[in-house]
Design an enzyme around this catalytic site. Structure first.
Site, PDB file in Angstrom:
ATOM      1  N   CYS A 175      -0.036   1.681  -5.470  1.00 52.47           N
ATOM      2  CA  CYS A 175      -0.979   2.614  -6.088  1.00 52.47           C
ATOM      3  C   CYS A 175      -0.317   3.970  -6.318  1.00 52.47           C
ATOM      4  CB  CYS A 175      -2.216   2.775  -5.206  1.00 52.47           C
ATOM      5  SG  CYS A 175      -3.225   1.291  -5.146  1.00 52.47           S
ATOM      6  N   HIS A 206       0.831  -1.206   0.000  1.00 57.46           N
ATOM      7  CA  HIS A 206       0.000   0.000   0.000  1.00 57.46           C
ATOM      8  C   HIS A 206       0.864   1.255   0.000  1.00 57.46           C
ATOM      9  CE1 HIS A 206      -3.864  -1.832   0.197  1.00 57.46           C
ATOM     10  NE2 HIS A 206      -3.710  -2.377   1.395  1.00 57.46           N
TER      11      HIS A 206
END
Length: 171
Positions: A147, A90
């Site tokens: 991301c 993440h």
């Protein structure tokens, strides 16, 4: 002329016998990776020297693994193997500063099989649906994804991708 051909074919035959013997010897002494781990279990660490980070690597990329650290895509190669070892994390936890890592930087993966040093050769930004990051490679490759953009709030529609090649192994 016949002696020349006879000598040439004899030399080729001897070379082929030697090459096959060498290949056989390598096969006998090849190591089989033992780092096959159950889903959700830690099997190594990812060190990013530029960021002074040492992160645990979990088998799997479900939300459960990614909440705890870096996830290894189970369908990808294991670190150090020929093929594409894919790691994800993440952007708002373990890979918050991954954007500072670029071409020429080292990524070090350590498992029970040894220490594998990779050097980043490519940085890509791709769409969230781009599956090319999972494509197998003909050489030991480490692909690290998160991301993107890093400061975006909500579901990001892109991925920041580091592609690194194995440069050394320490057992």
């Amino acid at each position: 002329m016949r002696k020349g051909f006879a000598w040439l074919f004899s030399a080729i035959g001897i070379w082929l016998i030697g090459w096959n013997g060498y290949s056989y010897w390598q096969g006998l002494h090849a190591t089989v990776p033992s780092t096959v781990t159950a889903q959700g279990k830690v099997f190594g660490t990812l060190t990013i020297p530029k960021l002074s980070l040492v992160l645990p690597i979990y088998e799997g990329t479900t939300e459960a693994e990614l909440k705890k650290g870096v996830g290894h895509e189970p369908t990808s190669a294991l670190p150090g193997e020929i093929g594409n070892a894919v790691l994800s994390g993440h952007r708002d936890t373990v890979f918050r500063k991954l954007g500072k890592v670029g071409i020429g930087d080292e990524l070090v993966v350590e498992t029970a099989d040894g220490q594998f040093v990779y050097v980043v050769k490519k940085v890509r930004i791709v769409s969230e649906n781009d599956r090319t990051v999972l494509v197998d490679k003909p050489r030991p490759t480490l692909t690290v994804t998160t991301c993107y953009p890093f400061q975006f709030i909500g579901d990001a529609k892109q991925r920041y991708v580091l592609v690194a090649y194995l440069t050394s192994v320490h057992h």
